[in-house]
Design a protein around this motif. Structure first.
Motif: not given
Lengths: 234, 192
Positions: A39, B23-24, B28-31
């Motif tokens: 990412e 997403k989180a 989803d950790r990125n989100a």
């Protein structure tokens, strides 16, 4: 409810605290802990394409029908459709992702502006001349920025060579226009020269005659496109 | 016009909170990381002013706020309100918990430290120390309103939603806070 005008000095002071940011170590911690390597490195295509889709939709809304856009393509400085043409040019640049194509477009726009400079100068249209000069400077700056960002030797060489041709063309125009128009032309020459030097120093090769550039679609084409055609007929 | 388009397009196109939250919530950790980065500065500022400019506490509490947000994200209902209000509410409660555990604060020391580091940011518009001292005399609610209104540029409606009060009450708190700050700063100017 109550007027806060008399507290404007205090409010300004409070607003200045907006510049307080979380310490960098927290930000780094967040990135390291929450954002994965992929990412962090991958470009945000979702966002990228969303921007472009939004731009296209908004552009159509703002610019009205596609017919207006098409009609504006042949417009000349001073024409009612001319600002639309310039905006369309900018939008095309904005939505182009490929650096080589983007640079070509920007150099092509610069080329169009250069022809507009020439025509406006010949016709003693001072306002149009100044506007076209500003457009030219902006187009050149955009092309240089994109070329530099690309880091590609080919693109940098192409930009450098195109700007060299622009300078020569402008020098030529300068000799045939009225005295009052010469300063604007000189400004455009300065922009072209400065850009050329900037690209040269960034490129490091100093190549001014790369054969691959001979076919650049951004090169000066005396009457090579619709815009130029209209000028050529005068 | 292009800048207008860019500005609005970028607003429109940025992964909206809604998308990121969804997403989180699905893990989803990125989100969540993106949401974290988006609100980090604002939450840090809010906490910083609530804990009397104590930088270490502000850092710890800010991290705790986001940790709680991550743990409780499942309870957040997108349709019920915005994420911003929700995270501020968590920040508000986390600061209250902090005070319940640790009531004493070395205010003078923190003001001195903070004013030293903030002097550069604020410049000479007004003595930083005086503002910080004056801010500290405000009630907790007044301080929150002033912080959210002028440092985070929130509307009265947003603040009312976060603090669970009526808009008129927020306006009144804002007015009284400004009035009090004016009086204190006037006194400061007279005596310095």
């Amino acid at each position: 409810m109550k007027n806060t005008d008399s507290y404007s000095d205090i409010i300004r002071s409070l607003e200045s605290f907006q510049s307080i940011e979380a310490p960098e170590r927290i930000r780094q911690k967040v990135i390291n802990h929450w954002i994965t390597v992929d990412e962090k490195t991958k470009p945000s295509y979702t966002s990228f394409f969303a921007v472009r889709i939004a731009v296209i939709v908004l552009s159509l809304l703002v610019l009205g029908t596609a017919g207006v856009v098409v009609a504006s393509e042949n417009s000349k400085p001073g024409s009612i459709l001319y600002p639309i043409k310039k905006k369309v040019e900018q939008i095309k640049v904005f939505v182009t992702q490929d650096k080589a194509k983007k640079t070509d477009l920007q150099l092509n726009n610069a080329n169009n502006s250069l022809n507009e400079i020439k025509d406006s100068a010949k016709e003693n249209k001072d306002t149009e001349l100044n506007n076209a000069t500003k457009e030219y400077e902006r187009d050149v700056k955009g092309a240089i920025d994109t070329a530099k960002k690309s880091g590609s030797e080919d693109i940098l060489n192409k930009t450098q060579n195109t700007l060299q041709t622009h300078t020569e063309k402008l020098e030529e125009v300068k000799t045939i226009v009225p005295t009052q128009a010469q300063q604007a032309i000189q400004n455009a020459i300065n922009a072209s020269e400065k850009g050329k030097e900037e690209v040269k120093s960034n490129n490091g090769t100093g190549n001014t005659n790369n054969s691959s550039n001979a076919n650049s679609n951004a090169e000066i084409k005396e009457n090579g496109n619709s815009q130029n055609d209209s000028h050529g007929k005068k | 016009m292009l800048s207008w388009i860019k500005r609005h397009a970028s607003k429109f196109s940025k992964k909206s909170d809604g998308v990121l939250i969804k997403k989180a919530q699905a893990g989803d950790r990125n989100a969540f990381g993106n949401l974290y980065l988006k609100y980090l500065d604002a939450i840090y500022r809010y906490v910083f002013f609530r804990v009397n400019f104590n930088t270490p506490d502000a850092e710890d509490i800010t991290e705790l706020v986001f940790q709680k947000a991550w743990e409780n994200l499942g309870t957040f209902k997108n349709k019920d309100g915005n994420f911003k209000a929700w995270i501020y509410r968590i920040a508000h409660n986390t600061v209250l918990d902090h005070y319940k555990k640790q009531r004493t604060t070395k205010l003078d020391e923190y003001i001195e430290d903070a004013s030293e580091s903030l002097e550069e940011i604020i410049g000479n518009k007004m003595k930083t120390q005086a503002i910080l001292v004056a801010l500290d005399t405000l009630s907790d609610e007044q301080k929150q309103v002033v912080t959210m209104r002028f440092m985070e540029e929130m509307s009265h409606k947003e603040i009312a939603h976060i603090l669970e009060k009526k808009e008129d009450a927020i306006r009144a708190l804002q007015y009284r806070a400004l009035k009090q700050l004016r009086e204190l700063l006037k006194t400061y100017e007279e005596y310095r």
